[in-house]
Each structure stands twice: as structure tokens, then as C-alpha cells.
Design an enzyme around this catalytic site. Structure first.
Site, PDB file in Angstrom:
ATOM      1  N   TYR A 154      -2.940 -18.885 -16.570  1.00 16.37           N
ATOM      2  CA  TYR A 154      -4.159 -19.642 -16.929  1.00 16.37           C
ATOM      3  C   TYR A 154      -4.523 -19.441 -18.403  1.00 16.37           C
ATOM      4  CZ  TYR A 154      -9.087 -21.147 -16.345  1.00 16.37           C
ATOM      5  OH  TYR A 154     -10.303 -21.765 -16.444  1.00 16.37           O
ATOM      6  N   LYS A 158      -4.731 -22.331 -21.221  1.00 15.35           N
ATOM      7  CA  LYS A 158      -5.977 -22.642 -21.926  1.00 15.35           C
ATOM      8  C   LYS A 158      -5.848 -22.432 -23.434  1.00 15.35           C
ATOM      9  CE  LYS A 158      -8.658 -24.103 -18.631  1.00 15.35           C
ATOM     10  NZ  LYS A 158      -8.791 -25.570 -18.484  1.00 15.35           N
TER      11      LYS A 158
HETATM   12  P1  NAD Z   1     -13.158 -26.436  -9.571  1.00 13.23           P
HETATM   13  O1  NAD Z   1     -12.049 -25.742  -8.872  1.00 13.23           O
HETATM   14  O2  NAD Z   1     -14.526 -26.370  -8.978  1.00 13.23           O
HETATM   15  O3  NAD Z   1     -12.786 -27.976  -9.794  1.00 13.23           O
HETATM   16  C1  NAD Z   1     -11.550 -28.378 -10.284  1.00 13.23           C
HETATM   17  C2  NAD Z   1     -11.247 -29.786  -9.841  1.00 13.23           C
HETATM   18  O4  NAD Z   1      -9.971 -30.163 -10.366  1.00 13.23           O
HETATM   19  C3  NAD Z   1     -11.158 -29.918  -8.305  1.00 13.23           C
HETATM   20  O5  NAD Z   1     -11.950 -30.992  -7.872  1.00 13.23           O
HETATM   21  C4  NAD Z   1      -9.674 -30.158  -8.065  1.00 13.23           C
HETATM   22  O6  NAD Z   1      -9.397 -30.960  -6.917  1.00 13.23           O
HETATM   23  C5  NAD Z   1      -9.255 -30.844  -9.354  1.00 13.23           C
HETATM   24  N1  NAD Z   1      -7.805 -30.748  -9.552  1.00 13.23           N
HETATM   25  C6  NAD Z   1      -7.022 -29.655  -9.378  1.00 13.23           C
HETATM   26  N2  NAD Z   1      -5.723 -29.961  -9.605  1.00 13.23           N
HETATM   27  C7  NAD Z   1      -5.692 -31.285  -9.939  1.00 13.23           C
HETATM   28  C8  NAD Z   1      -4.656 -32.193 -10.261  1.00 13.23           C
HETATM   29  N3  NAD Z   1      -3.364 -31.786 -10.282  1.00 13.23           N
HETATM   30  N4  NAD Z   1      -4.968 -33.477 -10.538  1.00 13.23           N
HETATM   31  C9  NAD Z   1      -6.267 -33.901 -10.490  1.00 13.23           C
HETATM   32  N5  NAD Z   1      -7.292 -33.080 -10.175  1.00 13.23           N
HETATM   33  C10 NAD Z   1      -7.009 -31.793  -9.897  1.00 13.23           C
HETATM   34  O7  NAD Z   1     -13.141 -25.840 -11.058  1.00 13.23           O
HETATM   35  P2  NAD Z   1     -14.265 -25.818 -12.180  1.00 13.23           P
HETATM   36  O8  NAD Z   1     -14.809 -24.442 -12.235  1.00 13.23           O
HETATM   37  O9  NAD Z   1     -15.176 -26.973 -12.029  1.00 13.23           O
HETATM   38  O10 NAD Z   1     -13.349 -25.992 -13.477  1.00 13.23           O
HETATM   39  C11 NAD Z   1     -13.250 -27.210 -14.222  1.00 13.23           C
HETATM   40  C12 NAD Z   1     -12.514 -26.933 -15.514  1.00 13.23           C
HETATM   41  O11 NAD Z   1     -13.227 -25.964 -16.287  1.00 13.23           O
HETATM   42  C13 NAD Z   1     -11.109 -26.363 -15.330  1.00 13.23           C
HETATM   43  O12 NAD Z   1     -10.247 -26.856 -16.313  1.00 13.23           O
HETATM   44  C14 NAD Z   1     -11.327 -24.883 -15.522  1.00 13.23           C
HETATM   45  O13 NAD Z   1     -10.146 -24.236 -15.898  1.00 13.23           O
HETATM   46  C15 NAD Z   1     -12.373 -24.887 -16.617  1.00 13.23           C
HETATM   47  N6  NAD Z   1     -13.138 -23.646 -16.710  1.00 13.23           N
HETATM   48  C16 NAD Z   1     -13.924 -23.218 -15.676  1.00 13.23           C
HETATM   49  C17 NAD Z   1     -14.632 -22.036 -15.809  1.00 13.23           C
HETATM   50  C18 NAD Z   1     -15.526 -21.503 -14.733  1.00 13.23           C
HETATM   51  O14 NAD Z   1     -16.074 -20.403 -14.926  1.00 13.23           O
HETATM   52  N7  NAD Z   1     -15.729 -22.187 -13.638  1.00 13.23           N
HETATM   53  C19 NAD Z   1     -14.516 -21.284 -16.984  1.00 13.23           C
HETATM   54  C20 NAD Z   1     -13.699 -21.757 -18.008  1.00 13.23           C
HETATM   55  C21 NAD Z   1     -13.031 -22.950 -17.860  1.00 13.23           C
END
Ligand code: NAD
Length: 252
Positions: A154, A158
Site C-alpha cells: 500500500y 501511494k
Molecule cells: P473503503 O474501503 O471504504 O472504500 C473503497 C472503495 O473502493 C470501495 O467502495 C471498493 O468497492 C472500491 N474499490 C476497491 N477496489 C476497486 C476496484 N478494483 N475498482 C473499483 N472500485 C474498487 O476505503 P476508503 O477509506 O473510503 O478509502 C478511499 C481512498 O482513500 C483509497 O484510495 C484509500 O487508499 C485512501 N485513503 C484512505 C484512508 C483512510 O484512513 N480511510 C487514509 C489514506 C488514504
């Protein structure tokens, strides 16, 4: 008057969590939104919530790692919503493990969703953006890009998103297109709940502990990220490109 009146956006991974928050925010300010998610039902529900709130959205089931799927999704948005101006590469997964236990499959899959997915959607969209000489691309990186225990896959993905953002900004800038990234810290979603459970903790307890280490003394919400994405996606951010903004409550 909304900041995004007359604009069309596509947000990947918008079936839940941060992506759903971003889609709702853009729609609430006037954008018509293509809600793309691997989970087609979640994409539909998210789009329906936007429609019920008075916005315009279409749910699209697609896998961002599939070139065909992504191209078809972009074509559908252009056809059904009348164009494309804003692209948010948000879809993501985690497959955390210590390096010595991490499978090659889990390494490849995480790289594919975050990095290949961002590349494919950006590539499919840029055709339209270049042609109209206007576009806003916002990519989701993470604080983990600086290195995070148990996340070799990851964190690498990123960090790659940051380099991709900087490079795409150089190439697309001459066509009126800006490309920026947001690097969230701890945002309470299913993703962080899964991390908590992997560590044998209750998600709420995990959030409480995390908040103690964050200068503003709380964890983030999807709305915290959506506000920053909306700024990068706005017309007034036209002189901001190639940047990564850390949105993490002040953590160093
Ligand atoms: P989440 O798991 O709640 O949602 C992710 C969504 O992406 C889901 O709806 C999933 O079905 C979809 N997804 C996964 N694989 C996919 C694919 N191959 N094609 C299309 N859709 C796909 O995650 P989140 O926490 O909402 O994270 C959203 C973004 O923010 C991600 O890129 C994550 O890495 C980033 N992020 C999140 C956090 C955090 O603390 N939650 C921190 C830093 C970065």
C-alpha cells in the site's frame, strides 16, 4: 449557483467511504457525477442517495484495474452525463501484512488497484479533457506513502500515486488540466475499521487511540477529504498543480 454547475465528474470507489463523500460533495455543488465502484450495487445506492438529495448521478459497476472496464465507464459518463471535467482516482484496497508474510498476489493486487487503476482512469479521461482544454484530476494518496509498518504494498502504491500526480501535471498542464493529490491521514471508514480488526481491536477503540496521537485530537471523516478534493477540482484552483496535500489533522 454551485462551484460545479455544468461540470461532470467521475469518482472511482465511490460506492462507500471517502469516495461516496467526495461524490456527494461534488454533486451538492452542482456537478453531475459518475459513481464508479467495483461493487455495482454500492455504486447504484450511492448514486441514488445523490439523486434523492436533488443531485444528478449515475452508478457504474467497473473494476479500475480493467482497461476495457475503465474505458467503457468513461464512455458511459460522457454519453449519459454530457461530458467529463473532473476525475477523482479514489478506489482502493488494503492487503496488509508484514513484508516477510506478504504474498506476491497481495502485493500485485494492491499496486494494481491504486496505481494501475489511477493510470487507466486518467488515461481514458485525458482524451476528453485534452480535447476541451480543461480538466481537474485529483488522486488519493496516503500518509502511508511515507512508510507504514505492515503496508509495503500500500505504501509503495501511494508513493507511486504522488509520482504519477507530479508527472501527469507536467504532461497535461499545457492543456488546461491540473493534477493534484490528497494524502489523508486516519479517516474513519470501513478501511480503517478493517485495520482495527486486524489488530484485534474494536474500530471505535482504535479511533480513540489514534485521536490521541493527532494534533487536532480527532480522526478524520470523508467530509474532511471531500472539502479538499472540491478545492482542487474547482475552477479557482487553476494555478495549483502537481501538489500533494496532507490532510491528517496536523501529524508530522
Ligand atoms: P473503503 O474501503 O471504504 O472504500 C473503497 C472503495 O473502493 C470501495 O467502495 C471498493 O468497492 C472500491 N474499490 C476497491 N477496489 C476497486 C476496484 N478494483 N475498482 C473499483 N472500485 C474498487 O476505503 P476508503 O477509506 O473510503 O478509502 C478511499 C481512498 O482513500 C483509497 O484510495 C484509500 O487508499 C485512501 N485513503 C484512505 C484512508 C483512510 O484512513 N480511510 C487514509 C489514506 C488514504
Amino acid at each position: 449557483m454551485g462551484r460545479f454547475d455544468g461540470r461532470v465528474a467521475i469518482v472511482s470507489g465511490a460506492g462507500q467511504g471517502i469516495g461516496a463523500g467526495i461524490a456527494a460533495r461534488l454533486a451538492s455543488e452542482g456537478a453531475a457525477v459518475g459513481v464508479l465502484d467495483l461493487n455495482a450495487d454500492a455504486a447504484s445506492s450511492s448514486a441514488e442517495a445523490i439523486t434523492l438529495a436533488g443531485g444528478t448521478a449515475v452508478g457504474i459497476g467497473a473494476d479500475v484495474t480493467s482497461e476495457e472496464g475503465v474505458n467503457a465507464a468513461v464512455d458511459q459518463v460522457v454519453r449519459e452525463l454530457g461530458g467529463l471535467d473532473i476525475v477523482v482516482n479514489n478506489a482502493g484496497i488494503t492487503r496488509d501484512n508484514m513484508l516477510f508474510k506478504m504474498s506476491v498476489e497481495d502485493f500485485d493486487l494492491v499496486l494494481a488497484v491504486h496505481l494501475r487503476g489511477t493510470f487507466l482512469l486518467t488515461k481514458a479521461a485525458q482524451r476528453h479533457l485534452v480535447e476541451q482544454r480543461y480538466g481537474r484530476i485529483v488522486n488519493l494518496s496516503s500518509r502511508s506513502a511515507l512508510g507504514n509498518r505492515g503496508q509495503a504494498n500500500y505504501a509503495s502504491a501511494k508513493a507511486g500515486v504522488i509520482a504519477f500526480t507530479a508527472t501527469a501535471a507536467l504532461e497535461l498542464g499545457p492543456f488546461g488540466i491540473t493534477v493534484n493529490a490528497v494524502a489523508p491521514g486516519y479517516i474513519a471508514t470501513d478501511m480503517t475499521a478493517a485495520t482495527a480488526r486486524r489488530l484485534g481491536m474494536d474500530p471505535e477503540e482504535h479511533q480513540k487511540l489514534a485521536a490521541e496521537q493527532i494534533p487536532v485530537r480527532r480522526v478524520g471523516t470523508p467530509d474532511d477529504i471531500a472539502a479538499v478534493v472540491a478545492f482542487f477540482a474547482s475552477e479557482e484552483a487553476g494555478y495549483v498543480s502537481g501538489q500533494t496535500l496532507h490532510v491528517n489533522g496536523g501529524q508530522r
